[in-house]
Every structure is written in C-alpha cells, then in structure tokens.
Write an enzyme that holds these catalytic residues in place. Structure first.
Site, mmCIF file in Angstrom:
data_model
loop_
_atom_site.group_PDB
_atom_site.id
_atom_site.type_symbol
_atom_site.label_atom_id
_atom_site.label_comp_id
_atom_site.label_asym_id
_atom_site.label_seq_id
_atom_site.Cartn_x
_atom_site.Cartn_y
_atom_site.Cartn_z
ATOM 1 N N ALA A 1 42.941 22.305 36.555
ATOM 2 C CA ALA A 1 42.064 21.634 35.594
ATOM 3 C C ALA A 1 42.733 21.654 34.234
ATOM 4 O O ALA A 1 43.481 22.572 33.916
ATOM 5 C CB ALA A 1 40.717 22.350 35.522
ATOM 6 N N ASN B 1 42.580 34.265 37.285
ATOM 7 C CA ASN B 1 43.940 34.690 37.631
ATOM 8 C C ASN B 1 44.221 36.090 37.096
ATOM 9 O O ASN B 1 43.846 36.417 35.972
ATOM 10 C CB ASN B 1 44.968 33.767 36.977
ATOM 11 C CG ASN B 1 45.051 32.432 37.679
ATOM 12 O OD1 ASN B 1 44.793 32.340 38.881
ATOM 13 N ND2 ASN B 1 45.408 31.399 36.929
ATOM 14 N N ASN C 1 54.444 30.858 35.474
ATOM 15 C CA ASN C 1 53.836 30.726 34.147
ATOM 16 C C ASN C 1 54.707 31.360 33.075
ATOM 17 O O ASN C 1 54.944 30.774 32.023
ATOM 18 C CB ASN C 1 52.459 31.397 34.129
ATOM 19 C CG ASN C 1 51.374 30.505 34.694
ATOM 20 O OD1 ASN C 1 50.696 29.825 33.962
ATOM 21 N ND2 ASN C 1 51.240 30.476 35.999
ATOM 22 N N GLY D 1 36.042 25.960 34.186
ATOM 23 C CA GLY D 1 34.587 26.035 34.130
ATOM 24 C C GLY D 1 33.968 24.656 34.198
ATOM 25 O O GLY D 1 32.946 24.439 34.863
ATOM 26 N N LYS E 1 48.396 35.544 44.455
ATOM 27 C CA LYS E 1 48.367 34.469 43.463
ATOM 28 C C LYS E 1 48.947 34.941 42.134
ATOM 29 O O LYS E 1 49.577 34.162 41.407
ATOM 30 C CB LYS E 1 46.949 33.932 43.260
ATOM 31 C CG LYS E 1 47.023 32.683 42.401
ATOM 32 C CD LYS E 1 45.780 31.888 42.251
ATOM 33 C CE LYS E 1 46.133 30.658 41.404
ATOM 34 N NZ LYS E 1 44.995 30.211 40.623
#
Lengths: 312, 312
Positions: free
Chosen positions: A133, A107, A197, A12, A189
């Site tokens: 980020a 995601n 992850n 964000g 994705k």
C-alpha cells in the site's frame, strides 16, 4: 464485525476500505491531524487498482478517543508505525475491554511485548500481511496488486475468534490464512525487510538494482544468518536456505522495480524509519542472548545516522 | 635530484610543482591521456593557495616510457591510484635500475607487496603524507593548506638515501620528517581513511556532518578496533584511544566541511575507489590471520555495491 483500525496510513487505509466494502462496522483512529481532517471532509479515498474509490467511515484523532465512549469494538487492528504503537495504544486503551481482541500485522519484532501491556495474551492475534500500500497524501491511498494475511491467536486461547477474523477477512478479499506458527512467519518476513528495506535505503537503489550487485548474495546470507541465530534463541528455527530463496526471488519478480517502504520513508519523505523493530531488534535481542550481530548493528547505526543527517 | 613522478593526479601534481620549483630534475609519467596532453600543451597548472602557477615539466604517458631510455631517475615517487600501482609499475619497470629508489606515500595497506615485485626492499621508501590536493580537470590541480611527509627506508639499508630525500623535500617546502616506524604511521592514517572516507561516502555527508551524528563515536571505535586487531598481527600495536582522538579531531577542525577523496571519487566523479587498500585490505588480511572484521567487510561490500550501482 465491529472493528477499530488504529493508524490509517497506507496499509490501514487498505484494510479499512476492503473491510468497509464487505459490510463491517468500522471506526478509524489516527494520530496525524491532516489525515483525520481529509478523511472526515472528503471520505477515505484511494486509487484502487486504477479505479478511484471513496468510503465514508467515522474517523477520530487519538485525542478524540473519549468521544467513542460506549463504542466497543470486537477487534482493534494496529496499523500505526511501529515506533508509535505504544503511545497510540496508551491513548486508546479506554476502548479495550476484557472482550476486545487486538490484531497486529506490523513488520518486525517486539510488537507483542508492547501490546501485552494493553491486552491479555489470549486476546492478542499476531500475523503478517503481504499486501502492499502507498499513501499519496492525507486521506488518499494508492492500492495495487495482490496480497494475503497470515494470522493466529498469540495465547493458547483465542483460536475461535482468530478463525472468525479469518472469515471476515475472507469476505473482504484479504486472502487470510490461519497459520500454526506466526512467530516463524514474522521472523521470515523480517528477513525480507531487514535485507531489502535497509540495503536499498543505504545504497539508494530499488530492489532489482540491489539484486544485480555482486555483493547481494553475501549481504543476504550474512544478515539472514544473524536473524536466524537470534531467532533460534526464541525457539524459532529459520530455514536459512529457504528464506534466502524467498528474498532472492524478489530480485527477479514483480516488485524488482519497487523502492521499499523504508526507502520511501527515509529518502523520499524524510520520515523516521522502523529500523529499531527490524535489524535494530535483532541487535538488541542479540545483546540479551549474547549473540553477535555486527551486520545488523552497523546497518541500524547507518540508518539512524542517515535519519539524523536528513533532519528526521 | 633526478625524480620521476608516476601518477600525476592531484597529489602527484602537488609534489611535482613543489619539487620542480625547488630546482629538481623532474619527469612526469601518467596513464590518463587527456592529462598527459593538457600538461604537454599548457604546462602543469595549479591554483596554489589562491595564486595561478604553471610549470613546464617533461611528461610521458605510460605507453611512451620507452622514449625515456637512458634517463635514470634516482627516485621514483608513486602517486597512482592504489589499484593502478601494479599495472603502472609493470609499464615503467625498464626505468628501474639497481640504483633506483622508489618512494610510496599512498593511503592504505599492501602497496609494499606490489612494489617489492619491482624494487629491492633496501631501495623502497615508505611513508605517508598529510598534504591535501584536488584536481579541477586534466593538467589542473587545486592546492590549498599545509601538510607534511613522514618517511623511512623499508629495508634495513637505505637510510642514507632516505635522509637525502628528506633534505630534498625540505628544500621544496614539503615539511618532511624521517620517522622510525612507517608501518605504524601507515596503519594510523589508514584508520582515518577507513572511517571518514568510507562513512561520508556511504552516508553522503561531509566530515563535520558525520561527526555530529550520535553514531559517530561507535563507528570510529568499532572500525579502529578492527584495524588494530589486524595490525597487531603484523607487529603494529596501534594506540586505539590516541587514534580515536586523532580521527575525532577532524570533526571539529579545518577540514570539517571537507568531502573526503573517496566521496569525491565515488559520488562526485563516479570513479572506482581505493577501498580494497583500506577497509578491504583489513578484511582480507583479517581472513588470513583468522581475525573477524565484520564492519570492514560490510563497509567494503557497500562501497563496491555503490560503485556498481553508479556504473563505475
């Protein structure tokens, strides 16, 4: 463009800084009080590719949204954690008029069914972003490297506005692209997140280290196959070999020494993960469709057990 | 009884000390040179329920077995690591005459198929032990608590000798029992190792902590169901509810604060695990029988990946 960003964490903050710099009229809304305070007092700060930047942008907590009466954003971008999306939108729903568009780049799967409670299909935009980020602390992001955005209107209408967003993002340097099939992009994705992850978090390693294990190829193939079997039930026909190639490339690329966001959430910051919107979503959807997803199930359970053990 | 113990780690040391104390004629054989040296120089030492004990017992490395020419053990007890069983017996096979019996109490499946290369079915004894044992360092065991042994001749003959071993173990305080179905006992105990050892190692927790996660019941049920499906193919019909109960009891019992042996091997000592003889054996046997074992497969792969990441 008049844009409200809901959820001013790492991603964000990136979008806020880049869209602010290119001249848009922004408002930030966040649920984490220390973050709201820091942005209010010192501005939104970041280490932006090695350069310190600060932007003064109006910021409100989710409890202060009533102070925004009359402010009518053309676009609301959702950047909460997945599991906070519903409660955040319940609190900001007064901002959403029949003219408002909502863009979700989060995601994982299932966000559209949450957002449809608050906005019409034809005012919903979906997509993905490959920007990265990090958050160093309240009000302070660390932003490096390049990325892009792919998006499309979710309903049959809304293309004109989607193309307008592409223009605005383009001016901000966000490298946007209007795509034909956002569901395909989202599932593709999700395969990256559902392998890298999760496995880095369970095995306590970075992406490159995972890639060097003998088991990596099997892990990827089996998990991607489960995602593909469930995606097929939703009319998304993933090219498994291409997706495998896409994930495998990360083992040797720029992000090989990177610890994925779930690793950072879980093992570094002892925060709740978004597993229920990735492998957990595949598990739940698989149950609905009668498709077995044992790897996604066990992985989801292991991540949840680890959350509990870490007192998250 | 003339007994050779092959593999003088934690459990081998326990049996050596207890069988030596009750007057048997023992020889120790081990593959780890620092261990052989320590036992030779200082005797076999242990903290035995809080009391320091030492026993002087002849010890040989696997490379020195030729020095034992003429020594004819009536019984050889295998206490190597599972993955060292084959190579250790290849080195000691000159000790095995047609009169020699071999007893295997190792955790997991598939040891009999290795030992059948070296000894006749009718001279093979199989079983399990619920004793625990730790190794503080070379030649130094830590031995606490109680346990028992369950065993039987593997072939149709050999019962007389098996009962003789029960007597000898009884005199040593090892609490032995002659049982009718050692394969059932082995599969049942493998369910304990295949759940607690693996999950504590993957999640980095002790047994009680695992038991407190919300996922524990599902983990146990699914893994035990896979073990049962494969065991059924070998004529062993596990009572899944009873086995579940048996594993679940450990969550609240004396060993709740214990870190299982696989945890200690992998996370504490960075040693290779015995996963290929537990969940890995279920996976491989499942492949042979056409029985799907996705949880055992993923768990085996995760443990192997972790071994690689830790440089084992």
């Amino acid at each position: 463009m008049k844009i409200a960003i809901v959820g001013v964490g790492a991603m964000g903050s990136r979008f806020a800084l880049m869209l602010h710099k290119s001249g848009n009229d922004l408002v930030l809304i966040d649920g984490w009080q220390p973050n709201v305070q820091a942005i209010r007092q010192q501005g939104l700060q970041a280490d932006f590719n090695g350069k310190a930047v600060t932007a003064n942008i109006p910021v409100y907590s989710l409890e202060e949204v009533d102070q925004l009466q009359g402010y009518q954003p053309e676009l609301i971008i959702a950047f909460t954690k997945s599991y906070q999306l519903d409660s955040a939108f319940a609190k900001i729903k007064a901002l959403i008029t029949p003219q408002t568009y909502v863009l979700c780049l989060l995601n994982g799967m299932g966000h559209e069914s949450i957002l449809k409670k608050y906005v019409d299909d034809n005012h919903l935009l979906l997509g993905i972003t490959m920007w990265t980020a990090g958050l160093a602390g309240p009000g302070h992001a660390t932003l490096f490297g390049n990325g892009n955005v792919e998006l499309k209107n979710f309903g049959s209408e809304g293309k004109d506005f989607a193309l307008k967003v592409v223009d605005v993002f383009n001016d901000a340097g966000l490298c946007p692209k209007y795509i034909d099939d956002p569901k395909y992009a989202i599932w593709r994705k999700a395969c990256v997140n559902g392998t890298l992850n999760t496995l880095c978090s369970i095995l306590d390693c970075n992406i490159g280290e995972l890639g060097q294990t003998q088991e990596a190829a099997d892990f990827l193939k089996t998990i991607i196959a489960e995602f593909a079997a469930v995606a097929a039930q939703e009319g998304v026909n993933l090219d498994q070999a291409e997706v495998y190639q896409h994930v495998d490339e990360t083992f040797h690329g720029d992000i090989a020494d990177h610890y994925p966001s779930m690793y950072q959430d879980l093992l570094k910051n002892h925060r709740k993960t978004e597993i229920d919107f990735i492998n957990g979503a595949v598990w739940q959807k698989g149950k609905e469709y009668g498709v077995a997803t044992p790897y996604c199930t066990l992985i989801t359970q292991l991540i949840h057990a680890k959350e509990e053990l870490l007192g998250v």
